[in-house]
Design an enzyme around this catalytic site. Structure first.
Site, PDB file in Angstrom:
ATOM      1  N   TRP A 151       0.793  -1.223   0.000  1.00  0.00           N
ATOM      2  CA  TRP A 151       0.000   0.000   0.000  1.00  0.00           C
ATOM      3  C   TRP A 151       0.828   1.277   0.000  1.00  0.00           C
ATOM      4  O   TRP A 151       0.298   2.357  -0.224  1.00  0.00           O
ATOM      5  CB  TRP A 151      -0.929   0.027   1.223  1.00  0.00           C
ATOM      6  N   ASN A 152       2.124   1.200   0.269  1.00  0.00           N
ATOM      7  CA  ASN A 152       2.879   2.445   0.444  1.00  0.00           C
ATOM      8  C   ASN A 152       3.138   3.177  -0.870  1.00  0.00           C
ATOM      9  O   ASN A 152       3.249   4.396  -0.894  1.00  0.00           O
ATOM     10  CB  ASN A 152       4.190   2.186   1.188  1.00  0.00           C
ATOM     11  N   LYS A 175      -2.691  -8.349  -7.390  1.00  0.00           N
ATOM     12  CA  LYS A 175      -3.545  -7.953  -6.271  1.00  0.00           C
ATOM     13  C   LYS A 175      -2.924  -6.721  -5.615  1.00  0.00           C
ATOM     14  O   LYS A 175      -2.004  -6.842  -4.817  1.00  0.00           O
ATOM     15  CB  LYS A 175      -3.676  -9.076  -5.230  1.00  0.00           C
ATOM     16  N   GLU A 178      -5.669  -3.888  -0.677  1.00  0.00           N
ATOM     17  CA  GLU A 178      -7.078  -3.542  -0.507  1.00  0.00           C
ATOM     18  C   GLU A 178      -7.255  -2.167   0.131  1.00  0.00           C
ATOM     19  O   GLU A 178      -8.315  -1.552   0.003  1.00  0.00           O
ATOM     20  CB  GLU A 178      -7.787  -4.609   0.337  1.00  0.00           C
ATOM     21  N   GLY A 228       6.408  -6.252   0.225  1.00  0.00           N
ATOM     22  CA  GLY A 228       5.800  -6.144   1.541  1.00  0.00           C
ATOM     23  C   GLY A 228       6.770  -6.560   2.632  1.00  0.00           C
ATOM     24  O   GLY A 228       7.982  -6.504   2.468  1.00  0.00           O
ATOM     25  N   SER A 229       6.224  -7.015   3.732  1.00  0.00           N
ATOM     26  CA  SER A 229       7.029  -7.328   4.910  1.00  0.00           C
ATOM     27  C   SER A 229       7.818  -8.616   4.717  1.00  0.00           C
ATOM     28  O   SER A 229       7.434  -9.505   3.946  1.00  0.00           O
ATOM     29  CB  SER A 229       6.140  -7.455   6.143  1.00  0.00           C
ATOM     30  N   GLU A 250      10.513  -8.480  -2.765  1.00  0.00           N
ATOM     31  CA  GLU A 250      11.034  -7.166  -2.400  1.00  0.00           C
ATOM     32  C   GLU A 250      10.477  -6.864  -1.017  1.00  0.00           C
ATOM     33  O   GLU A 250       9.300  -6.500  -0.871  1.00  0.00           O
ATOM     34  CB  GLU A 250      10.603  -6.117  -3.435  1.00  0.00           C
ATOM     35  N   LEU A 251      11.309  -7.049  -0.004  1.00  0.00           N
ATOM     36  CA  LEU A 251      10.830  -7.089   1.375  1.00  0.00           C
ATOM     37  C   LEU A 251      11.336  -5.890   2.182  1.00  0.00           C
ATOM     38  O   LEU A 251      11.744  -4.882   1.628  1.00  0.00           O
ATOM     39  CB  LEU A 251      11.246  -8.420   1.999  1.00  0.00           C
ATOM     40  N   CYS A 284      10.218   1.471   1.781  1.00  0.00           N
ATOM     41  CA  CYS A 284      11.084   0.336   2.113  1.00  0.00           C
ATOM     42  C   CYS A 284      12.559   0.714   2.052  1.00  0.00           C
ATOM     43  O   CYS A 284      13.387   0.091   2.714  1.00  0.00           O
ATOM     44  CB  CYS A 284      10.790  -0.848   1.207  1.00  0.00           C
ATOM     45  N   GLU A 381      12.236  -2.433  11.213  1.00  0.00           N
ATOM     46  CA  GLU A 381      11.944  -1.285  10.368  1.00  0.00           C
ATOM     47  C   GLU A 381      10.855  -0.403  10.985  1.00  0.00           C
ATOM     48  O   GLU A 381       9.752  -0.887  11.256  1.00  0.00           O
ATOM     49  CB  GLU A 381      11.488  -1.795   9.001  1.00  0.00           C
TER      50      GLU A 381
END
Length: 476
Positions: A151-152, A175, A178, A228-229, A250-251, A284, A381
């Site tokens: 979402w960022n 996806k 949301e 994401g995380s 890509e974490l 990130c 983080e």
């Protein structure tokens, strides 16, 4: 789309909503008001998307590079035309200042333009063999891709999931988050309007774990790409391993900023303070751990505090806003806990540290100094508007601390010493290193990390090649 009133799935080119599907509200982070209602894909919807992706891949992989390039180029042109409208959608659902949002959308156009060129640059190689024999290496598309975006960066994260796949000849089911669905939907619609077939690029939403398990359980999907995380990335990698699917992850990161004693303090601050609070720190690659040689520490800390206090926080739609709200309720709550833990362990709160008001998810630009390494915020983080500034005894100590964590996405360094710069390039454990600057991302350069920050790359030629697999052909 010009607002959030018509959110939908996009399956086989059809905009789907209603029909008894589960829904969720999309929230404006500046006001906490409901922007719109988002439908979730049913199991039947996901199966339809998978069947479409299988069909679309079989056709798209055989299309000429010229046709794939033309579709990406046209989509980029449409995105540029629609940049302001898409940017407004992005700011409303995610919170960042409108100038940043429009810039993010333009980056997507630049990325698609670069990938259009890469359609024609998927080179193989000929191997030396005796007369009458040949051996060559060619690259073929990996297959249908499932992409999961964070979402960022609602536009860039989706563009990275779909652009390389489409250029390589793959189909993709993406996806978006949301919580920030509209910008990603608008981006994919531009691809379809630009000539990408409806079965080649589709959009679904739902409960993340349910959607990922359903898609990854299908043999149709041959690659998984996720932003994401680290925790979720590890989970998806395990699911993908069940069917030996290719993965790009890509974490998370916790980027060090190494400030050596030959640096000009004002130059570093003028560049890095803005980078630290960009997107309210929800980046990130955000510079978070400032490791400053002792001789510069006090001046650096004081200058950082002064600049942090001057940042205008407000609704991202306001032209004067330099930092918007955090994107969701979890942000201020989680950051406040980390700051409290750091304070309890001896860190100094030099400015900020508090939530702003009771409307929306605003948080003060925050500076902590002399933060112990056992504080949670020094090891996990922050993903919020906070900078951690610590004095360091030497260059060796700085590099050791920079590499201490299991993360290795981005790193930053400031020095004019050519030998030290060479050492940093070799020794700093990060997928991307910026020396004397704050930019680690460009359409023609690979973007990705090492260690717990993931594997594989997006952007650059690598973003296409990671959607392809080599095949060796021997002929006698």
């Amino acid at each position: 789309m010009t607002d959030h009133s018509s959110l939908h799935l996009l399956i086989g080119g059809e905009q789907l909503s209603g029909g008894g599907r589960e829904t969720q509200d999309v929230i404006d982070p500046a006001t906490a008001e409901v922007l719109g209602t988002l439908p979730h894909a049913s199991a039947d919807d996901l199966d339809t998307a998978l069947a479409n992706a299988d069909k679309g891949f079989k056709e798209w992989r055989r299309e000429s590079a010229d046709k794939r390039a033309a579709a990406l180029t046209k989509a980029a042109s449409l995105i540029r035309e629609r940049a302001k409208d898409i940017g407004m959608l992005l700011t409303r659902e995610q919170g960042k200042p409108i100038k940043e949002a429009i810039g993010e959308v333009i980056y997507c156009a630049m990325l698609f333009e670069f990938y259009a060129g890469e359609c024609k640059r998927t080179y193989g190689r000929e191997l030396v063999r005796p007369t009458g024999q040949s051996a060559r290496v060619i690259y073929v598309p990996v297959g249908p891709v499932a992409g999961f975006a964070a979402w960022n960066f609602p536009a860039i994260n989706v563009a990275r999931k779909v652009g390389g796949a489409i250029a390589a000849g793959c189909s993709v089911i993406v996806k978006p988050s949301e919580e920030t669905p509209a910008a990603g939907l608008a981006l994919v619609q531009a691809l379809l309007d630009g000539g990408v077939p409806a079965d080649v690029c589709q959009v679904v939403f739902g409960v993340p774990d349910e959607v990922s398990r359903h898609l990854l359980a299908s043999p149709v999907i041959r690659k998984v790409t996720f932003t994401g995380s680290t925790a979720v990335g590890k989970h998806l990698t395990k699911l993908a391993a069940e069917d030996m699917k290719v993965t790009t992850m890509e974490l998370g990161g916790h980027a060090p900023v190494m400030v050596f004693k030959d640096s000009d303090v004002d130059t570093v601050l003028d560049t890095m303070v803005g980078a630290a609070f960009r997107n309210a720190g929800q980046v990130c690659v955000s510079p978070t751990r400032f490791l400053v040689e002792q001789d510069l520490f006090e001046n650096f800390r004081d200058g950082f505090i002064e600049r942090a206090k001057a940042i205008t926080v407000g609704n991202g739609m306001d032209q004067d806003t330099r930092m918007g709200p955090m994107a969701n309720e979890r942000g201020p709550e989680g950051l406040a806990k980390k700051i409290a833990d750091a304070k309890d362990k001896g860190a100094k709160i030099d400015t900020g540290g508090e939530r702003i008001g009771n409307q929306g998810f605003f948080f003060e630009p925050t500076v902590l100094s002399e933060v112990p390494t056992n504080a949670e915020i020094m090891n996990e983080e922050p993903f919020g508007p906070v900078a951690l500034i610590n004095p360091m005894a030497s260059a060796d100590a700085i590099i050791e601390e920079a590499n201490r964590l299991p993360y290795g996405l981005a790193a930053y360094a400031w020095t004019n010493d050519p030998k030290l710069r060479s050492r940093l390039a070799a020794d700093v454990e990060a997928g991307m290193l910026a020396i004397n600057g704050a930019n680690v991302s460009a359409p023609d350069a690979p973007f990705g990390g090492v260690k717990w920050s993931g594997h594989g790359q997006e952007d650059g030629a690598e973003g296409v090649m990671h959607c392809m697999v080599p095949k060796t052909v021997h002929e006698s």
